[in-house]
Design an enzyme around this catalytic site. Structure first.
Site, mmCIF file in Angstrom:
data_model
loop_
_atom_site.group_PDB
_atom_site.id
_atom_site.type_symbol
_atom_site.label_atom_id
_atom_site.label_comp_id
_atom_site.label_asym_id
_atom_site.label_seq_id
_atom_site.Cartn_x
_atom_site.Cartn_y
_atom_site.Cartn_z
ATOM 1 C CE LYS A 149 -4.193 -2.105 0.313
ATOM 2 N NZ LYS A 149 -5.125 -1.852 -0.870
ATOM 3 C CD GLU A 191 -10.304 3.877 0.991
ATOM 4 O OE1 GLU A 191 -10.158 5.036 0.902
ATOM 5 O OE2 GLU A 191 -9.321 3.067 0.419
ATOM 6 C CB SER A 216 -0.083 -8.033 -1.165
ATOM 7 O OG SER A 216 -0.999 -8.811 -0.438
#
Lengths: 270, 403
Positions: B92, B114, B380
């Site tokens: 991210k 969010e 990830s």
């Protein structure tokens, strides 16, 4: 094509120098059955046009009051088919113009061809799609218009003039001007940006202009009636419905609140 | 197939994507798009981003050959793209760095975001601290409960975490609340959306900021194996890590692109978040794509053991790749993901994030029958944030006498 009920309303209002009072209600709160009598009460109080809100699970443009109304309506089993049935029952006894006020997905799911046909049969006069830009919703406009329904789009204080032109081009009946950035809901003051937006919009269209978002009392209605053809009130009605929790006095409360707003709006033209 | 020229100027990937928002947000989205296109062409922007990705986030990440896992399964050679090694513990941060530079360039003072699992929230809080910007994170209360550690991390970084109590109190509701904030404070606020979702230009921009994963992995596998992989496997919530690693391989039609959705407890409505196993095209939160919905067009509730995959819609480019037959999407159950996490921990010493464990599970399923093939699994994120959930699910390991 004959002028629509919505066009006739605004033509009459203009001829008589009267502001149109537009009342929003979330259909199905507290029940679909009750929505019919609540609309009747608002009409008795002086509402000129009803925005019948179609509940949607994820109402991104709505503040807490209408969000909660939506949750209650969905919990009570409200659906687009049910909302159309409400419209049909209103139309059985009244000629008040009815605008379906909906997020796009329930309409897409129902199918626009079928919706246009069933909405006309139910006596609905137009459709407003809260989360559909003219770029995306433009493709649905011909189907809706061909059935004889009006398409009302939103204009916002953030819309540059080129976008306002587009909004006007895709709208019929009237254009709904959002008084300020933000979600639906009651505010202490109606933003000054509304007047600026009305002025800009007047340079690109002759369509009637209604202003909404944040209008909660007679004084707000008066201020808006000074500058616009129509005054939209939503959350303030829904808040009364929420506060009454289905009590038998709800109809009379809505009727008298509507009357206060109507008197206020008219005072704005005096 | 014209997959490389997507999206069109309106942000459409085939029929999907676009801009389905209230009019108030249309001009801000257009401004964001223009600012992004200008930044994309600006060498100084790209140089600053590249420098931060390298020195601050820790790129490039290794492509690691999982020898023990490969031997255990006895089939395909499995490589793992180590996004779990990045600063903040997941991919991210790639997108968060890209968007914060863009927000600064646009003169925005306030950042909202969010978060589901909290990884995007942590990444956003991190870059806000780095650039001295005000940061508000919206998070469903259910997710705050199951990802408590990340809530604390965000607060430690100076962010305000606002709990969302509407709907299912998960990622979808957090996005709605962030959109309501943005619609209200659009002048000074940038919405730092964390997945390849929402309205144009977000799906494009988020993909671009994450495409470094695929670009690196492609060069790394060519170097290590001397050939392209046969399959690339990644979990898909909104789909940012998957689209990031897929993108560079889309023109390589011999490479199978496999997205793994949350199969939850079962594929009954409300029990999962597998959009291609029960969803249909619709509009949610600014975007047209596959979404889980009922017959009235109301969005369904979802479930996944992993908060980051617990979302009703898949990103529009994935919907397009699925329609084109260019990528395939399969569900993986909660139970299989949990088991895969334990397998990976015990064979490779890697504790995956629960999201990534879904991709690992699919690799475990496919590898034994794929002798001679080369797989890349996108790891990830790492599993630190999920330790409480692992503890709940592996109770036998949490007894005083267990050993």
């Amino acid at each position: 094509m004959n002028p629509s009920r919505i066009s006739k309303l605004f033509a009459r209002c203009r001829a008589e120098n009267e502001p149109a009072l537009i009342a929003y209600i979330t259909a199905g709160d507290p029940s679909l059955e009750r929505t019919v009598s609540l609309v009747e009460a608002m009409e008795l109080g002086g509402a000129d046009l009803i925005e019948l809100g179609v509940p949607f699970s994820d109402p991104i443009a709505d503040g807490p009051v209408i969000m909660r109304a939506t949750e209650r309506a969905l919990a009570n089993g409200a659906s687009l088919a049910g909302v159309l049935e409400v419209a049909r029952r209103i139309r059985e006894r009244s000629q008040i113009p009815i605008l379906l006020f909906s997020y796009l997905n329930p309409l897409l799911s129902y199918g626009f061809e079928r919706l246009a046909k069933d909405a006309v049969a139910a006596g609905v006069d137009g459709i407003l799609m809260t989360d559909a830009s003219v770029e995306e919703a433009g493709k649905f406009v011909p189907t809706v218009r061909a059935a004889g329904l009006d398409t009302v789009f939103l204009a916002a204080p953030t819309s540059p003039i080129e976008r306002l032109k587009q909004v006007a081009a895709f709208s019929s009946g009237f254009v709904y001007l959002v008084s300020r950035t933000g979600v639906t809901g009651v505010r202490d003051q109606v933003a000054g940006s509304a007047a600026e937006l009305v002025e800009k919009m007047r340079t690109v269209t002759d369509l009637p202009l209604a202003v909404g978002f944040g209008i909660a009392k007679a004084a707000d209605a008066a201020a808006v009636a000074k500058i616009a053809d129509g005054v939209v009130v939503g959350s303030a009605f829904v808040r009364i419905i929420e506060g009454c929790d289905g009590s038998p006095e709800l109809e009379s409360k809505l009727e008298s609140f509507t009357r206060e707003l109507k008197v206020g709006a008219k005072a704005g033209r005096a | 197939m014209t997959t490389t020229s997507q999206p069109d100027s309106g942000g459409h990937f085939g029929p999907y994507g676009g801009r389905y928002v209230p009019e108030v947000l249309m001009n801000p989205l257009e401004e964001l798009e223009q600012a992004y296109y200008a930044a994309r062409q600006d060498p100084s922007f790209q140089a600053e981003l590249a420098s931060l990705l390298k020195d601050y986030a820790g790129r490039p990440t290794p492509l690691y050959f999982a020898k023990r896992l490969t031997e255990t399964l006895g089939g395909a050679k499995i490589y793992i793209k180590r996004e779990d090694l990045l600063h903040t513990g997941a991919h991210k941060i790639n997108n968060a760095l890209g968007q914060i530079l863009l927000a600064r360039r646009m003169g925005k003072k306030r950042i909202i975001a969010e978060t589901g699992a909290g990884q995007h929230g942590v990444a956003t809080a991190t870059v806000c601290a780095l650039f001295g910007m005000e940061c508000v994170i919206y998070m469903g209360e259910e997710d705050m409960r199951r990802q408590r550690l990340n809530v604390f991390r965000m607060r430690l970084l100076g962010a305000k975490v606002t709990g969302v109590t509407s709907g299912s109190r998960t990622l979808k509701d957090a996005i709605s609340e962030a959109m309501r904030d943005w619609v209200t404070n659009v002048g000074d606020t940038h919405y730092l959306l964390g997945s390849a979702l929402g309205s144009h230009p977000y799906p494009l921009m988020v993909r671009d900021f994450h495409s470094c994963m695929g670009i690196e992995a492609r060069a790394q596998i060519l170097e290590q194996e001397g050939r392209l992989p046969d399959q690339i496997i990644a979990c898909v919530g909104g789909g940012s890590n998957a689209i990031g690693i897929f993108h560079a391989f889309v023109p390589d039609t011999s490479v199978r692109l496999v997205g793994v959705e949350a199969g939850g407890r079962s594929l009954e409505p409300g029990e999962h978040a597998a959009r291609f196993a029960g969803g249909s095209p619709g509009v949610l939160q600014g975007c047209f794509s596959y979404v889980l919905q009922n017959g009235d067009g109301q969005i369904s509730l979802t479930h996944s053991v992993s908060a980051g995959l617990d979302y009703a819609m898949i990103g529009p480019e994935h919907a397009f790749l699925a329609d084109q037959g260019r990528a395939e999407y399969v569900p993986c159950s909660d139970a299989d993901a949990l088991a895969a996490a334990q397998t990976l921990a015990r064979t490779e010493g890697l504790i995956p994030a629960l999201e990534s464990a879904h991709g690992v599970a699919e690799a475990l399923r496919r590898a034994p029958n794929a002798k001679g093939e080369v797989f890349i699994v996108n790891l990830s994120g790492r599993g630190d944030k999920d330790i409480d959930i692992y503890r709940e699910n592996f109770k036998e390991l949490d007894e005083p006498e267990s050993n």
